[in-house]
Scaffold this motif. Structure first.
Motif, mmCIF file in Angstrom:
data_model
loop_
_atom_site.group_PDB
_atom_site.id
_atom_site.type_symbol
_atom_site.label_atom_id
_atom_site.label_comp_id
_atom_site.label_asym_id
_atom_site.label_seq_id
_atom_site.Cartn_x
_atom_site.Cartn_y
_atom_site.Cartn_z
ATOM 1 N N SER A 1 -12.635 1.668 3.977
ATOM 2 C CA SER A 1 -11.209 1.886 3.752
ATOM 3 C C SER A 1 -10.516 0.700 3.081
ATOM 4 O O SER A 1 -9.380 0.817 2.633
ATOM 5 N N ASP B 1 -10.415 -4.121 -4.602
ATOM 6 C CA ASP B 1 -10.351 -3.893 -6.051
ATOM 7 C C ASP B 1 -9.060 -4.467 -6.641
ATOM 8 O O ASP B 1 -9.055 -5.019 -7.746
ATOM 9 N N LYS B 2 -7.968 -4.348 -5.912
ATOM 10 C CA LYS B 2 -6.698 -4.918 -6.381
ATOM 11 C C LYS B 2 -6.782 -6.447 -6.423
ATOM 12 O O LYS B 2 -6.267 -7.089 -7.352
ATOM 13 N N TYR C 1 -3.855 -8.735 -0.305
ATOM 14 C CA TYR C 1 -4.803 -7.626 -0.456
ATOM 15 C C TYR C 1 -6.115 -7.886 0.288
ATOM 16 O O TYR C 1 -6.713 -6.955 0.849
ATOM 17 N N GLY D 1 -7.289 -5.405 3.137
ATOM 18 C CA GLY D 1 -8.600 -4.783 2.983
ATOM 19 C C GLY D 1 -9.509 -5.048 4.169
ATOM 20 O O GLY D 1 -10.158 -4.131 4.695
ATOM 21 N N THR E 1 -16.739 -7.001 -2.821
ATOM 22 C CA THR E 1 -16.881 -5.820 -3.679
ATOM 23 C C THR E 1 -18.329 -5.581 -4.114
ATOM 24 O O THR E 1 -18.623 -4.564 -4.737
ATOM 25 N N THR F 1 0.850 -1.192 0.000
ATOM 26 C CA THR F 1 0.000 0.000 0.000
ATOM 27 C C THR F 1 0.887 1.244 0.000
ATOM 28 O O THR F 1 2.103 1.166 0.094
ATOM 29 N N THR G 1 -11.723 -0.820 0.356
ATOM 30 C CA THR G 1 -12.189 -0.922 -1.030
ATOM 31 C C THR G 1 -11.042 -0.991 -2.036
ATOM 32 O O THR G 1 -11.058 -1.814 -2.961
ATOM 33 N N THR G 2 -10.043 -0.137 -1.872
ATOM 34 C CA THR G 2 -8.907 -0.105 -2.804
ATOM 35 C C THR G 2 -8.242 -1.474 -2.912
ATOM 36 O O THR G 2 -7.869 -1.918 -4.002
ATOM 37 N N TYR G 3 -8.123 -2.160 -1.806
ATOM 38 C CA TYR G 3 -7.392 -3.430 -1.773
ATOM 39 C C TYR G 3 -8.260 -4.594 -2.248
ATOM 40 O O TYR G 3 -7.749 -5.542 -2.860
#
Length: 266
Positions: A157, A163-164, A143, A147, A198, A58, A159-161
């Protein structure tokens, strides 16, 4: 003298900026493979440890104490030259505020592990590329762990991970020899874990994770009964999800990780 002090400060700041997120215990078990070269498995274990623990996953700054505790236990059950099959037990925990106790967050035994490896091979994960199935699997779970850990501290918080992790699934589906990445293979595999995390229909699960940990466990040191009541509210959200989605995979995994803790708590 001043130059020396500035150099020390710069080195300290650089060190902080490069602190990794995971403190991961990695074990490779190949006891069921007779006649194999044990050195190879030791080399593999070292390579996996360096990949998971030394990579910066990250852009956040972590202190050494803030690293996420987790473990990967890879059990090799079959080997054919440089092709290996087995299963991977993935676990992660989260510290509780003002306590020595760590709360389990994620636990899953992935039985769809197939990869190729040559002794002393450098293992690396390259985003948007499926270079090696094993590194893709470990990056995927890294991830997922990050996440889910983030979600316990702040809603949304992670979400980004997630998505990865979803991107890894999409990329890995091009490997026809690898299993666990496709929706039609099973209702309980890597595809469905990240799909559930997700999918906006199941956001109550992530809200529950935040309420359970941040508003529940973390305040029990000072307000035990308030914390316990917030845990109950978190569980009520999960019950709500289960009523409309009784076979939801991520809900099953999350509750499996929590069952012993809940028995002790109540």
């Amino acid at each position: 003298m001043r130059t020396t002090i500035l150099l020390i400060i710069l080195l300290m700041l650089t060190s902080v900026a490069k602190t990794q997120e995971l403190r991961c215990n990695i074990q490779v078990n190949a006891q069921s493979i007779s006649g194999s070269d044990r050195t190879l498995y030791n080399t593999l274990q070292t390579a996996l440890y360096e990949l998971v623990n030394n990579k910066k996953w990250t852009s956040h700054l972590f202190t050494y104490e803030e690293r996420i505790e987790c473990s990967f236990q890879l059990t090799i059950t079959e080997r054919s030259t440089d092709v290996f099959k087995g299963q991977l037990l993935v676990q992660s925990t989260r510290p509780v505020f003002n306590a020595s106790y760590t709360s389990p967050v994620f636990q899953y035994l992935d039985k769809e592990i197939r990869f190729e490896y040559i002794e002393d091979q450098t293992l690396e994960f390259i985003e948007n590329q499926h270079v090696n199935n094993l590194t893709s699997i470990l990056a995927y779970y890294a991830y997922i762990i990050i996440g889910m850990d983030f979600e316990t501290f702040k809603e949304g918080s992670g979400t980004t991970y997630f998505d990865k992790a979803q991107n890894i699934v999409n990329t890995a589906q091009s490997d026809n020899r690898a299993t666990g990445w496709k929706a039609f293979e099973s209702q309980r595999n890597r595809y469905w874990i990240v799909e559930n995390l997700t999918n906006g229909r199941y956001n109550d699960i992530k809200t529950s994770m935040y309420q359970y940990h941040r508003l529940g466990l973390d305040i029990m040191y000072e307000k035990q009964e308030d914390g316990r009541q917030n845990v109950v509210k978190a569980l009520e959200l999960l019950i709500k999800v289960k009523r409309t989605n009784p076979n939801l995979f991520i809900l099953e995994l999350y509750m499996h990780a929590k069952v012993d803790e809940l028995v002790l708590m109540f």
